[in-house]
Design a protein around this motif. Structure first.
Motif, PDB file in Angstrom:
ATOM      1  N   PHE A  60       8.871 -11.067  -4.622  1.00 17.15           N
ATOM      2  CA  PHE A  60       9.277 -10.291  -3.443  1.00 17.15           C
ATOM      3  C   PHE A  60       8.607  -8.935  -3.544  1.00 17.15           C
ATOM      4  N   MET A  61       7.981  -8.478  -2.453  1.00 14.95           N
ATOM      5  CA  MET A  61       7.260  -7.209  -2.449  1.00 14.95           C
ATOM      6  C   MET A  61       7.798  -6.287  -1.363  1.00 14.95           C
ATOM      7  N   MET A  62       7.785  -5.004  -1.659  1.00 15.72           N
ATOM      8  CA  MET A  62       8.202  -4.004  -0.678  1.00 15.72           C
ATOM      9  C   MET A  62       7.316  -2.773  -0.823  1.00 15.72           C
ATOM     10  N   ASP A  63       6.833  -2.260   0.302  1.00  8.93           N
ATOM     11  CA  ASP A  63       5.980  -1.073   0.337  1.00  8.93           C
ATOM     12  C   ASP A  63       6.625   0.005   1.194  1.00  8.93           C
ATOM     13  N   VAL A  64       6.564   1.250   0.724  1.00  2.53           N
ATOM     14  CA  VAL A  64       6.988   2.420   1.500  1.00  2.53           C
ATOM     15  C   VAL A  64       5.898   3.469   1.379  1.00  2.53           C
ATOM     16  N   SER A  65       5.467   4.027   2.513  1.00  2.00           N
ATOM     17  CA  SER A  65       4.401   5.036   2.505  1.00  2.00           C
ATOM     18  C   SER A  65       4.788   6.236   3.357  1.00  2.00           C
ATOM     19  N   ILE A  66       4.421   7.422   2.863  1.00  2.00           N
ATOM     20  CA  ILE A  66       4.543   8.655   3.626  1.00  2.00           C
ATOM     21  C   ILE A  66       3.199   9.372   3.578  1.00  2.00           C
ATOM     22  N   ARG A  67       2.954  10.198   4.590  1.00  2.00           N
ATOM     23  CA  ARG A  67       1.688  10.934   4.638  1.00  2.00           C
ATOM     24  C   ARG A  67       1.951  12.422   4.834  1.00  2.00           C
ATOM     25  N   ALA A  82      -2.085  23.675  10.901  1.00  2.00           N
ATOM     26  CA  ALA A  82      -0.762  23.048  10.935  1.00  2.00           C
ATOM     27  C   ALA A  82      -0.650  22.066   9.789  1.00  2.00           C
ATOM     28  N   GLY A  83       0.575  21.751   9.431  1.00  2.00           N
ATOM     29  CA  GLY A  83       0.829  20.763   8.387  1.00  2.00           C
ATOM     30  C   GLY A  83       2.138  20.048   8.649  1.00  2.00           C
ATOM     31  N   ASP A  84       2.245  18.838   8.118  1.00  6.58           N
ATOM     32  CA  ASP A  84       3.461  18.070   8.351  1.00  6.58           C
ATOM     33  C   ASP A  84       3.544  16.935   7.344  1.00  6.58           C
ATOM     34  N   LEU A  85       4.722  16.307   7.283  1.00  3.01           N
ATOM     35  CA  LEU A  85       4.986  15.164   6.414  1.00  3.01           C
ATOM     36  C   LEU A  85       5.672  14.100   7.255  1.00  3.01           C
ATOM     37  N   ASN A  86       5.117  12.867   7.271  1.00  2.00           N
ATOM     38  CA  ASN A  86       5.624  11.817   8.155  1.00  2.00           C
ATOM     39  C   ASN A  86       5.740  10.485   7.428  1.00  2.00           C
ATOM     40  N   GLN A 348       7.131  -3.431 -12.508  1.00  2.00           N
ATOM     41  CA  GLN A 348       7.705  -3.787 -11.214  1.00  2.00           C
ATOM     42  C   GLN A 348       7.331  -2.795 -10.113  1.00  2.00           C
ATOM     43  N   LEU A 349       7.086  -1.562 -10.478  1.00  2.01           N
ATOM     44  CA  LEU A 349       6.724  -0.532  -9.511  1.00  2.01           C
ATOM     45  C   LEU A 349       5.283  -0.101  -9.708  1.00  2.01           C
ATOM     46  N   ARG A 350       4.638   0.232  -8.578  1.00  2.00           N
ATOM     47  CA  ARG A 350       3.336   0.881  -8.634  1.00  2.00           C
ATOM     48  C   ARG A 350       3.385   2.118  -7.750  1.00  2.00           C
ATOM     49  N   TYR A 351       2.771   3.188  -8.250  1.00  2.00           N
ATOM     50  CA  TYR A 351       2.722   4.450  -7.533  1.00  2.00           C
ATOM     51  C   TYR A 351       1.272   4.676  -7.103  1.00  2.00           C
ATOM     52  N   TYR A 352       1.105   4.986  -5.832  1.00  4.48           N
ATOM     53  CA  TYR A 352      -0.247   5.137  -5.306  1.00  4.48           C
ATOM     54  C   TYR A 352      -0.372   6.487  -4.612  1.00  4.48           C
ATOM     55  N   ILE A 353      -1.484   7.167  -4.879  1.00  3.26           N
ATOM     56  CA  ILE A 353      -1.812   8.430  -4.214  1.00  3.26           C
ATOM     57  C   ILE A 353      -3.214   8.297  -3.637  1.00  3.26           C
ATOM     58  N   GLY A 354      -3.337   8.519  -2.331  1.00  2.32           N
ATOM     59  CA  GLY A 354      -4.638   8.488  -1.670  1.00  2.32           C
ATOM     60  C   GLY A 354      -4.897   9.805  -0.958  1.00  2.32           C
ATOM     61  N   VAL A 355      -6.146  10.244  -0.967  1.00  2.00           N
ATOM     62  CA  VAL A 355      -6.533  11.512  -0.337  1.00  2.00           C
ATOM     63  C   VAL A 355      -7.705  11.250   0.606  1.00  2.00           C
ATOM     64  N   GLU A 356      -7.646  11.871   1.767  1.00  6.74           N
ATOM     65  CA  GLU A 356      -8.715  11.744   2.754  1.00  6.74           C
ATOM     66  C   GLU A 356      -9.097  13.129   3.259  1.00  6.74           C
ATOM     67  N   ASN A 374      -5.638  14.555   4.490  1.00  4.25           N
ATOM     68  CA  ASN A 374      -4.477  13.670   4.453  1.00  4.25           C
ATOM     69  C   ASN A 374      -4.186  13.269   3.013  1.00  4.25           C
ATOM     70  N   ALA A 375      -2.921  13.257   2.672  1.00  3.78           N
ATOM     71  CA  ALA A 375      -2.495  12.758   1.363  1.00  3.78           C
ATOM     72  C   ALA A 375      -1.436  11.681   1.599  1.00  3.78           C
ATOM     73  N   VAL A 376      -1.656  10.491   1.035  1.00  9.39           N
ATOM     74  CA  VAL A 376      -0.753   9.361   1.217  1.00  9.39           C
ATOM     75  C   VAL A 376      -0.063   9.046  -0.106  1.00  9.39           C
ATOM     76  N   PHE A 377       1.258   8.872  -0.039  1.00  7.85           N
ATOM     77  CA  PHE A 377       2.057   8.506  -1.206  1.00  7.85           C
ATOM     78  C   PHE A 377       2.695   7.151  -0.907  1.00  7.85           C
ATOM     79  N   ASN A 378       2.372   6.161  -1.721  1.00  8.54           N
ATOM     80  CA  ASN A 378       2.838   4.796  -1.507  1.00  8.54           C
ATOM     81  C   ASN A 378       3.591   4.310  -2.737  1.00  8.54           C
ATOM     82  N   PHE A 379       4.743   3.679  -2.491  1.00 12.21           N
ATOM     83  CA  PHE A 379       5.548   3.123  -3.569  1.00 12.21           C
ATOM     84  C   PHE A 379       5.690   1.625  -3.326  1.00 12.21           C
ATOM     85  N   SER A 380       5.272   0.816  -4.281  1.00 10.58           N
ATOM     86  CA  SER A 380       5.309  -0.637  -4.133  1.00 10.58           C
ATOM     87  C   SER A 380       6.222  -1.246  -5.186  1.00 10.58           C
ATOM     88  N   LEU A 381       7.137  -2.073  -4.719  1.00 11.52           N
ATOM     89  CA  LEU A 381       8.035  -2.816  -5.609  1.00 11.52           C
ATOM     90  C   LEU A 381       7.600  -4.275  -5.618  1.00 11.52           C
TER      91      LEU A 381
END
Length: 392
Positions: A60-67, A82-86, A348-356, A374-381
Motif C-alpha cells: 500500500f502506497m501513499m504520497d503527500v506533497s507540498i510546494r 511574493a512567496g507562498d506554501l501550498n 517504509q518512508l521516503r523523504y523527497y526534496i525537489g528544487v526548480e 519552487n521547492a517541493v517536499f514529498n512524503f511517501s509511505l
C-alpha cells in the motif's frame, strides 16, 4: 499594473480557467516532471495510468506533497516579489490483482490568483479613481486511475478524473466599500488513456516507451453576480447565463532507459488549443507544447542477498510553450530542476526534496516576466498489506 501580494499572484492566471498546472509533484519532479514512459516500483506515477500495473504486490502506497514558491515579477514600472506554501498532491495506490494496479488522489489542475490595480474615470467628471480587481480560485482534479498488464511487456491504463472548483473575481472602485463579485463554478468529468511497453535491451538495461491521450472536455461554467458591502452582507445577487470553456485534447509520448542505478527519462506533450474558445480582448489560444528530460542516479544497498534502493539524486530540464498568447506575444516557461530522495531507517518512508529554478514570460509588449524558485517536499509511505499469516 499588477502588484504581487501573496501566493502565486500571476497575471497569467487571469485568463480562461486559470494557470494550468504542468508539473508533477511526485518523485518525477526533479527530472523535469517527466515520466510517461516510466514504470517505477517505488512510487506512484500519475504521468501515465498504465504505470500502475507495475506496482508491487501486497504493498500500500501513499504520497503527500507540498510546494513552497518564491517569485520575482518584473515589468514596466514593476518590481515585486511574493512567496507562498501550498498543498499539491495526495495520492494512494495498491495492487488490486496480479495484473491490475489502482491509484486515487487529488491535486490542483489550475490556479487563479492575481490582483490588478488600474485607473478608472468617473463618467461626466473626468475624475480618476483607483480600481482594484482580484481573482482567486481554480480547478481541482480528483481521480481514480487503473493500470492493467496485458502481458509481461505491455500494459494499458485509464484515469477517470473530475474537474471542479470556483472562479471568483471581485472588483472595487476607489474607496467604495461596495464589492462586485463575479463567481463561476464548474464540475466536469475528464478521461486520460495510457499505454506502456517495457523490454530488456541487455542483461542490465531496460527500455520503456509510453503514450497518453487526454480527451477533450467542454466545461459549463455556472455564473452568479453578487454585490456585497464591507461586512460581506449580500445586497444583491443574480444568476447569470452559463458560459462554456473547452479543455482540449492532449497527447504525449515518453521514453525511459534504466539499469536500476541510472535512469534517464524524456517526455513530449502537445495540447490542441488552436481554434478552441473565443478570443478575448488582447489574447487568444494556440497549441501548447512541453518538452522535458531528466536523469536519476540511485545508490543501492544489499540486505540478505537482496538489493534495495538507497538515496537517489536527480537533475532535469523542461521547456513549455504556453497556449496563451497575449498582445500577440507567446508566453514560454523554461526551468531546471534537481531532487534528492532519502529512505527512512525502516524503509517504509521516503523523504523527497525537489528544487526548480526558472523563468516565465517576458517584459516585451507590456507583459510580466516571472523569475521563480519552487521547492517541493514529498512524503511517501510504503507498507505491506494484504499479507496472510500462516498458523503453525
Amino acid at each position: 499594473m499588477t502588484k504581487a501580494q501573496h501566493g502565486l499572484n500571476s497575471i497569467y492566471s487571469a485568463f480562461g480557467i486559470g494557470d494550468l498546472e504542468t508539473r508533477d509533484y511526485s518523485r518525477n519532479f526533479g527530472m523535469g516532471s517527466s515520466g510517461i514512459g516510466y514504470r517505477p516500483l517505488g512510487y506512484l506515477n500519475e504521468q501515465n495510468p498504465a504505470s500502475y500495473s507495475g506496482l508491487p504486490q501486497m504493498n500500500f502506497m501513499m504520497d503527500v506533497s507540498i510546494r513552497g514558491q518564491y517569485i520575482t515579477y518584473q515589468g514596466n514600472n514593476i518590481s515585486q516579489n511574493a512567496g507562498d506554501l501550498n498543498f499539491k498532491r495526495l495520492a494512494v495506490g495498491f495492487k488490486a490483482a496480479k495484473w491490475w494496479g489502482v491509484s486515487a488522489g487529488v491535486t490542483p489542475f489550475s490556479t487563479i490568483d492575481y490582483k490588478i490595480l488600474s485607473k478608472q474615470y468617473i463618467t461626466g467628471t473626468g475624475q480618476a479613481v483607483q480600481g482594484v480587481m482580484t481573482g482567486t480560485g481554480g480547478l481541482n482534479r480528483a481521480y481514480i486511475s487503473n493500470g492493467f498488464s496485458i502481458n509481461k511487456n505491455f500494459s494499458v491504463g485509464v484515469s477517470t478524473a473530475f474537474l471542479f472548483g470556483p472562479k471568483e473575481i471581485s472588483q472595487t472602485m476607489g474607496s467604495d466599500s461596495i464589492v462586485t463579485q463575479n463567481n463561476s463554478y464548474t464540475f466536469k468529468p475528464n478521461f486520460t488513456a495510457g499505454a506502456q511497453y517495457s523490454a530488456k535491451l541487455s542483461k542490465v538495461w531496460t527500455l520503456g516507451l509510453g503514450a497518453t491521450y487526454r480527451f477533450e472536455s467542454k466545461m459549463k461554467l455556472q455564473n452568479k453576480v453578487n454585490i456585497v458591502n464591507q461586512d460581506a452582507t449580500i445586497l444583491f445577487t443574480q444568476d447569470e447565463t452559463s458560459t462554456y470553456f473547452t479543455l482540449p485534447t492532449e497527447f504525449g509520448g515518453g521514453l525511459s532507459l534504466s539499469n536500476g542505478k541510472i535512469t534517464w527519462l524524456a517526455d513530449y506533450r502537445h495540447q490542441k488549443w488552436n481554434g478552441l474558445n473565443d478570443k478575448g480582448t488582447g489574447y487568444y489560444y494556440q497549441d501548447g507544447e512541453r518538452y522535458s528530460t531528466g536523469i536519476e542516479y540511485a545508490l543501492q544497498k544489499k540486505y540478505y542477498n537482496r538489493t534495495y534502493e538507497g538515496m537517489t539524486f536527480q537533475a532535469g530540464f523542461s521547456y513549455t510553450k504556453s497556449p496563451l498568447v497575449i498582445n500577440n506575444t507567446a508566453v514560454s516557461d523554461k526551468s531546471g530542476t534537481a531532487g534528492v530522495s532519502l529512505p527512512s531507517k525502516n524503509g517504509q518512508l521516503r523523504y523527497y526534496i525537489g528544487v526548480e529554478v526558472g523563468q516565465r514570460g517576458t517584459n516585451a509588449n507590456g507583459l510580466i516576466k516571472e523569475n521563480y524558485v519552487n521547492a517541493v517536499f514529498n512524503f511517501s509511505l510504503r507498507d505491506i498489506w494484504f499479507l496472510k499469516r500462516k498458523e503453525l
